[in-house]
Design a protein around this motif. Structure first.
Motif, short mmCIF file in Angstrom:
data_model
loop_
_atom_site.label_atom_id
_atom_site.label_comp_id
_atom_site.label_asym_id
_atom_site.label_seq_id
_atom_site.Cartn_x
_atom_site.Cartn_y
_atom_site.Cartn_z
N HIS A 62 85.13 67.53 88.80
CA HIS A 62 85.47 67.39 87.38
C HIS A 62 86.15 68.62 86.81
CE1 HIS A 62 81.18 68.68 87.44
NE2 HIS A 62 81.64 69.56 86.59
N HIS A 63 86.32 69.67 87.63
CA HIS A 63 87.09 70.83 87.17
C HIS A 63 88.56 70.72 87.51
CE1 HIS A 63 83.50 73.80 86.87
NE2 HIS A 63 83.42 72.79 86.04
N ARG A 70 77.17 64.90 89.38
CA ARG A 70 78.60 64.60 89.49
C ARG A 70 79.07 63.70 88.35
NH1 ARG A 70 82.92 63.61 88.87
NH2 ARG A 70 84.56 62.86 90.25
N TYR A 71 78.28 62.68 88.01
CA TYR A 71 78.77 61.67 87.08
C TYR A 71 78.34 61.87 85.64
CZ TYR A 71 80.97 59.34 90.88
OH TYR A 71 81.80 59.07 91.93
N LEU A 72 77.50 62.90 85.40
CA LEU A 72 77.09 63.18 84.03
C LEU A 72 78.30 63.42 83.13
CD1 LEU A 72 74.37 63.31 82.66
CD2 LEU A 72 74.45 65.79 82.83
N SER A 73 79.25 64.23 83.64
CA SER A 73 80.41 64.55 82.82
C SER A 73 81.31 63.31 82.65
CB SER A 73 81.19 65.70 83.44
OG SER A 73 81.71 65.31 84.68
N SER A 96 79.54 61.09 80.08
CA SER A 96 79.58 61.63 78.72
C SER A 96 80.99 61.58 78.16
CB SER A 96 79.00 63.05 78.67
OG SER A 96 79.83 63.92 79.37
N ASP A 97 82.00 61.68 79.03
CA ASP A 97 83.39 61.49 78.59
C ASP A 97 83.59 60.06 78.10
OD1 ASP A 97 84.08 64.02 79.07
OD2 ASP A 97 85.34 63.64 80.83
N ASP A 125 87.78 59.25 90.43
CA ASP A 125 86.37 59.50 90.12
C ASP A 125 85.45 58.59 90.93
OD1 ASP A 125 86.46 61.66 88.46
OD2 ASP A 125 86.81 60.46 86.67
N ASP A 127 79.89 74.61 85.27
CA ASP A 127 79.02 74.57 86.42
C ASP A 127 77.57 74.49 85.99
OD1 ASP A 127 79.93 74.25 88.92
OD2 ASP A 127 80.62 76.31 89.16
N SER A 145 80.13 71.24 80.36
CA SER A 145 80.56 70.44 81.50
C SER A 145 81.00 71.35 82.64
CB SER A 145 81.70 69.54 81.10
OG SER A 145 82.84 70.33 80.84
N HIS A 195 82.02 59.69 74.74
CA HIS A 195 82.84 60.37 73.75
C HIS A 195 84.05 59.51 73.36
CE1 HIS A 195 84.40 63.80 71.66
NE2 HIS A 195 85.52 63.78 72.34
#
Lengths: 252, 256
Positions: B143-144, A154-157, A160-161, B95, A4, A2, A164
């Motif tokens: 997201h960081h 941008r929204y992949l993470s 996936s969160d 977000d 860079d 997740s 999860h």
């Protein structure tokens, strides 16, 4: 992952080449490799040598490159099957009777596939996702496509969160269905995830409109690449084109 | 700059599915005022706030009636761009608000839509990030960042448009106590008119001298935050509760 994207954050000559140059270089290199006739083995040797040199200049760790090569596995399996299933004249290799055209076909898939994948790894490991988007934008990719790609990154993470968390919620309520039951739960989860993501899309659109969005995304990129950067970035690709032409002319 | 910062008159609204959310809302907020919008879940607070910059309501093609004026400008279709520059909306989930690849791009999104370019745009972005203390994180991906940092960047994305009215939807939700306090420090330093939806009653008392209490699509009380929070009967009638041990009469507020 997740982090860079696939970027390996070191500073090197390859990292500093503008993204649009690298994108064009990858495209030209792959075209040159694909158009080289399979039996011209020396050409593929030269391609490989150039890629290895680029990986060294980019200061990429060997284990990272070799681990990422795993995406090629399905093609390798397919290539290894070819000599057994293809028809035509047979040759004898280590006591196995194989199809001659099949062996050549397998070599063709393996060599070209591996070279393409390594070149793509080189691009993805030396370019940050945002620079990649800016590069695509400079190459005049339609703004809508760049925006879609940018939202995806941008929204992949975020998604996936979500996935999860849903899995944890399922398992902490004692879910232990068999293989079929598990698939069913995952399918339901994906449906829920789709609805959630759709709603998020609506909210993001509201947020964009609140900040004056009228249908055009602001540009990401700043300066273009200068001639010397184009030359530097395209060195390997231009050499590859030269080799491909020679392989065609000189022949076997 | 003529007229009050926000003036809402007889605002009525029903969602497309027929559910009516606002039943005639009237209120006025003067320039420089800080107002908390309190009320139980489902009272219509977020619906009301989405009307203030024309996202919902008759301007957006929905069903509803009533009038809204922002700084003297009536909310009509032809003024939508002006209104959206004047009213900065900070959404509850950062977000949703941060959708660009890096913090810098995101803060630049609003001003770029206003037509700013080049050095002027960079300056505006830097200024907004300094206001929320996030100038060292400009090149990171959203997201960081921690949740509190993302909330602060979300505030910066709106501040970069230099709004006259800053509207926040539950700014303190999901923040840990330190991040909550840091955000309060930032908000109390800002020189704008502030309207803030919140369930966090001590936060409302700390930041806003005046409160509006909303229930069932109507404004049911409008007054000093301290008086409202001290009225036990009013509070319990609208499902509002103070945290355990909190006495609104014993702590200092923003009033002088």
């Amino acid at each position: 992952m997740s982090g860079d994207g696939l970027l390996v954050a070191v500073d090197s000559r390859v990292h500093r080449v503008p993204a649009q140059v690298k994108l064009v270089a990858l495209f030209v290199f792959v075209l040159a490799v694909v158009s080289t006739p399979a039996p011209v083995f020396w050409a593929f040797g030269l391609y490989a040598a150039m890629l290895v040199a680029a990986v060294v200049v980019a200061k990429l760790p060997v284990h990272v490159v070799s681990r990422r090569l795993a995406v090629e596995t399905p093609f390798i399996v397919f290539a290894l099957l070819l000599p057994f299933v293809a028809t035509g004249p047979r040759i004898d290799v280590l006591g196995l009777e194989l199809s001659q055209s099949g062996v050549l076909g397998a070599w063709n898939v393996l060599a070209k596939g591996t070279l393409g994948v390594v070149a793509a790894i080189l691009l993805s490991a030396t370019t940050a996702p945002r620079d990649l988007l800016a590069g695509l934008e400079r190459l005049r990719l339609p703004a809508t496509l760049v925006a879609i790609l940018s939202f995806m990154i941008r929204y992949l993470s975020v998604v996936s969160d979500d996935l999860h968390r849903m899995r944890i919620a399922r398992e902490s309520r004692g879910y232990a269905g068999g293989r079929v039951g598990h698939l069913k739960a995952v399918a339901g989860g994906v449906g829920g995830l789709f609805v959630r993501s759709f709603e998020r899309g609506e909210r993001v659109h509201l947020a964009m409109r609140s900040r004056g969005y009228t249908g055009r995304m602001p540009l990401l990129s700043q300066a273009g690449a200068v001639r010397s950067q184009w030359l530097e970035g395209l060195t390997i690709s231009l050499l590859a084109v030269l080799i491909a032409v020679m392989a065609r002319v000189v022949g076997l | 700059m003529s007229g009050p910062a926000i003036h809402v008159e007889r605002l009525v609204f029903a969602y497309p599915d027929g559910r009516q959310a606002l039943f005639g809302v009237d209120f006025t907020v003067e320039h420089g005022e800080r107002v908390a919008l309190l009320g139980p879940n489902g009272a219509g607070k977020t619906t009301l706030v989405l009307h203030l910059n024309g996202i919902l309501g008759s301007v957006a093609g929905g069903t509803g009636s009533g009038g809204i004026q922002i700084g003297g400008t009536g909310l009509h279709r032809e003024h939508l761009a002006v209104i959206r520059r004047k009213v900065g909306l900070v959404f509850q989930d950062p977000d949703d608000q941060l959708f660009m690849p890096t913090v810098r791009d995101d803060v630049a999104f609003g001003p770029a839509n206003l037509g700013l370019r080049g050095a002027e745009l960079d300056e505006r972005v830097h200024e907004a990030l300094v206001q929320v203390g996030m100038q060292d994180h400009a090149d990171l991906a959203p997201h960081h960042l921690s949740f509190g940092q993302r909330r602060r960047v979300a505030v910066a994305t709106v501040l970069a448009m230099r709004p006259e009215v800053l509207v926040l939807d539950e700014p303190s939700s999901n923040l840990d106590p330190a991040a909550r306090r840091e955000l309060a420090d930032i908000l109390s330093e800002l020189d704008v008119t502030l309207l803030m939806i919140t369930h966090d009653l001590p936060y409302a008392l700390q930041l806003c001298e005046r409160s509006l209490l909303m229930d069932d699509g109507r404004i049911v009380a409008d007054g000093k935050t301290r008086d409202l929070l001290g009225d036990a009967e009013l509070m319990s009638a609208h499902r509002l509760e103070l945290p355990y041990g909190f006495d609104p009469l014993s702590v200092s507020g923003p009033e002088r």
